[in-house]
Design a protein around this motif. Structure first.
Motif, short mmCIF file in Angstrom:
data_model
loop_
_atom_site.label_atom_id
_atom_site.label_comp_id
_atom_site.label_asym_id
_atom_site.label_seq_id
_atom_site.Cartn_x
_atom_site.Cartn_y
_atom_site.Cartn_z
N LEU A 170 44.35 30.24 36.20
CA LEU A 170 43.78 30.71 37.68
C LEU A 170 42.97 30.56 37.94
O LEU A 170 42.21 30.17 36.73
CB LEU A 170 43.97 32.56 37.78
N LEU A 171 42.61 30.09 39.13
CA LEU A 171 41.57 29.56 39.28
C LEU A 171 40.23 30.85 39.64
O LEU A 171 40.78 32.30 39.28
CB LEU A 171 41.68 29.49 40.90
N LEU A 172 38.69 30.62 39.21
CA LEU A 172 38.66 31.44 38.53
C LEU A 172 37.83 31.94 39.41
O LEU A 172 37.96 33.40 39.43
CB LEU A 172 36.30 30.54 38.26
N ALA A 173 38.25 32.24 41.08
CA ALA A 173 37.66 33.22 41.92
C ALA A 173 38.72 33.87 42.46
O ALA A 173 38.48 35.55 42.58
CB ALA A 173 37.11 32.51 43.53
N ASP A 174 40.35 34.09 42.09
CA ASP A 174 41.74 34.70 41.67
C ASP A 174 41.37 35.28 40.05
O ASP A 174 41.14 36.40 40.57
CB ASP A 174 42.59 33.77 41.74
N ALA A 175 40.50 35.25 39.09
CA ALA A 175 39.82 35.84 38.12
C ALA A 175 39.48 37.20 38.35
O ALA A 175 39.58 37.74 38.48
CB ALA A 175 40.16 34.51 36.39
N ILE A 176 38.03 36.38 39.18
CA ILE A 176 37.65 37.25 39.34
C ILE A 176 37.98 38.49 40.34
O ILE A 176 37.32 39.57 39.79
CB ILE A 176 35.80 36.85 40.12
N LYS A 177 38.40 38.60 41.42
CA LYS A 177 39.30 39.44 41.90
C LYS A 177 40.12 39.76 41.46
O LYS A 177 40.20 41.21 41.56
CB LYS A 177 40.58 38.46 43.09
N GLN A 178 40.49 40.23 40.22
CA GLN A 178 40.99 40.75 38.90
C GLN A 178 40.21 41.95 38.83
O GLN A 178 41.11 42.46 37.86
CB GLN A 178 42.04 39.82 38.87
N ILE A 179 39.17 41.70 38.09
CA ILE A 179 38.48 42.77 38.07
C ILE A 179 38.11 43.91 38.23
O ILE A 179 38.41 43.90 40.19
CB ILE A 179 36.82 42.03 37.61
N PRO A 180 38.83 44.67 37.90
CA PRO A 180 38.91 45.94 38.42
C PRO A 180 37.14 46.58 39.40
O PRO A 180 36.11 46.41 38.46
CB PRO A 180 39.18 46.72 37.00
N VAL A 181 37.14 47.65 40.01
CA VAL A 181 35.77 48.17 40.50
C VAL A 181 36.28 49.07 39.89
O VAL A 181 37.62 50.23 40.53
CB VAL A 181 35.77 47.41 41.64
N ALA A 182 35.20 50.35 39.26
CA ALA A 182 35.41 51.76 39.68
C ALA A 182 34.18 52.77 39.54
O ALA A 182 33.40 51.61 39.66
CB ALA A 182 36.23 52.27 38.27
N GLU A 183 33.92 53.63 39.93
CA GLU A 183 33.14 54.88 39.91
C GLU A 183 32.54 54.34 38.50
O GLU A 183 32.57 54.31 38.06
CB GLU A 183 33.29 55.46 40.68
N GLU A 184 31.19 54.05 38.92
CA GLU A 184 29.93 54.27 37.28
C GLU A 184 29.44 55.55 37.37
O GLU A 184 30.31 56.78 37.92
CB GLU A 184 28.88 54.47 38.59
N LYS A 185 30.25 55.51 35.84
CA LYS A 185 30.34 57.22 35.15
C LYS A 185 28.89 57.42 34.50
O LYS A 185 28.34 56.41 33.45
CB LYS A 185 30.89 56.82 34.12
N ARG A 186 28.10 58.15 34.47
CA ARG A 186 27.09 58.13 33.91
C ARG A 186 27.12 59.14 32.30
O ARG A 186 25.66 59.79 32.01
CB ARG A 186 25.83 58.92 34.71
N THR A 187 28.01 59.24 31.82
CA THR A 187 27.74 60.78 31.11
C THR A 187 28.32 59.32 29.12
O THR A 187 28.20 58.66 29.36
CB THR A 187 29.43 61.21 31.03
N GLY A 188 27.98 60.51 28.66
CA GLY A 188 27.48 59.93 27.38
C GLY A 188 26.44 59.53 26.83
O GLY A 188 26.50 59.00 25.91
N TYR A 189 25.91 59.10 28.06
CA TYR A 189 24.49 58.85 26.69
C TYR A 189 23.27 59.56 26.70
O TYR A 189 23.26 60.32 27.31
CB TYR A 189 23.47 57.83 28.44
N GLU A 190 22.93 59.08 26.16
CA GLU A 190 21.95 60.49 25.50
C GLU A 190 20.39 59.28 24.47
O GLU A 190 20.38 58.98 23.94
CB GLU A 190 22.16 61.36 24.37
#
Length: 53
Positions: free
Chosen positions: A12-32
């Motif tokens: 893949l071209l770098l730009a196409d590979a970057i477009k395939q990275i999933p985007v999700a809401e930030e999860k702030r649970t589990g950190y202590e």
């Protein structure tokens, strides 16, 4: 080969590979903060680094 290009047309071209990275809401649970007692604040006083508790 141009920067970010795939060698010999393979992969893949770098730009196409970057477009395939999933985007999700930030999860702030589990950190202590207590689990990371070795972390030291970078604030330094005459007495040395400041440790937060």
């Amino acid at each position: 080969m141009r920067p970010g290009g795939a060698p010999d047309g393979a992969g893949l071209l770098l730009a196409d590979a970057i477009k395939q990275i999933p985007v999700a809401e930030e999860k702030r649970t589990g950190y202590e903060r207590d689990s990371f007692k070795h972390w030291v604040d970078k604030t330094v006083t005459a007495a040395g680094p400041v440790r937060r508790s």
